[in-house]
Design a protein around this motif. Structure first.
Motif, mmCIF file in Angstrom:
data_model
loop_
_atom_site.group_PDB
_atom_site.id
_atom_site.type_symbol
_atom_site.label_atom_id
_atom_site.label_comp_id
_atom_site.label_asym_id
_atom_site.label_seq_id
_atom_site.Cartn_x
_atom_site.Cartn_y
_atom_site.Cartn_z
ATOM 1 N N LEU A 164 -0.356 -2.090 -7.677
ATOM 2 C CA LEU A 164 0.521 -1.084 -8.291
ATOM 3 C C LEU A 164 1.513 -0.530 -7.274
ATOM 4 N N ASN B 232 5.540 -0.774 -7.624
ATOM 5 C CA ASN B 232 6.300 0.470 -7.613
ATOM 6 C C ASN B 232 7.365 0.466 -6.521
ATOM 7 N N ILE C 204 -3.181 -7.248 -8.887
ATOM 8 C CA ILE C 204 -3.757 -6.554 -10.043
ATOM 9 C C ILE C 204 -4.649 -7.491 -10.845
#
Length: 204
Positions: free
Chosen positions: A142, A146, A163
């Motif tokens: 993540l 991001n 992930i």
């Protein structure tokens, strides 16, 4: 002729806008070395657990603290190497290492990473450590996704891979160690090699 010049101007403007909104001096070599550090750290952790804990790791044991120190050193070495090689590359291309874009990159990377790290520490304190490997992979993925908005967009694909590995790890917690090795070790080496040849070697 004018049409070609017009298209060239548009391309140059597009490149300038992309450079002003993205930090593109990330080093692929730092990814390779981070993967190597992770593999060495994993080998040390495996040896500690098998040799001294007979395959069982308890939170209040000395071996657990040594494993945590091992992981901490891997993270520190990876960060130092990344900063050094990225700074070197940025200076080579005349790019500022610490401006508004790189600040946004670091901030967007750290938010999921710090939240994930704190959450992992909380559940470890509660002696719930079966999903630690999965959480590390997912929160790191993540963080990469991001941060990709302000850097080389390709790093988001590494984030997706982390992930997915994290979700597999959550489903099969017994393979957590090996999935961690795959994600933080081999995937960093593979992806770092690809990024190195795509952005570093070809642009020399």
């Amino acid at each position: 002729m004018e049409s070609k010049d017009y298209l060239k101007d548009i391309s140059e403007i597009k490149d300038l806008m992309n450079k002003s909104s993205r930090f593109i001096s990330l080093s692929g070599l730092s990814g390779i070395l981070a993967g190597v550090y992770a593999l060495i750290g994993a080998a040390i952790a495996y040896w500690l657990v098998v040799e001294y804990s007979h395959g069982t790791l308890t939170l209040d044991g000395k071996i657990f603290r040594l494993v945590m120190l091992d992981l901490f050193l891997v993270a520190v070495l990876s960060i130092i190497t990344g900063i050094f090689l990225t700074t070197k590359k940025a200076k080579k291309h005349g790019e500022k290492i610490w401006d508004a874009t790189s600040q946004r990159l670091v901030l967007n990377f750290l938010i999921p990473l710090v939240v994930g790290g704190l959450y992992i520490l909380i559940i470890l304190n509660q002696q719930k450590y079966g999903q630690t490997g999965a959480l590390m992979l997912m929160f790191y993925g993540l963080a990469l996704i991001n941060a990709s908005k302000y850097s080389i967009g390709d790093i988001r694909y590494l984030g997706f891979i982390q992930i997915i590995l994290g979700l597999i790890c959550a489903w099969f917690p017994g393979y957590g160690f090996w999935l961690w090795v795959l994600g933080f070790g081999f995937m960093h080496i593979i992806y770092g090699t690809w990024m190195h040849y795509k952005y570093d070697v070809k642009n020399k």
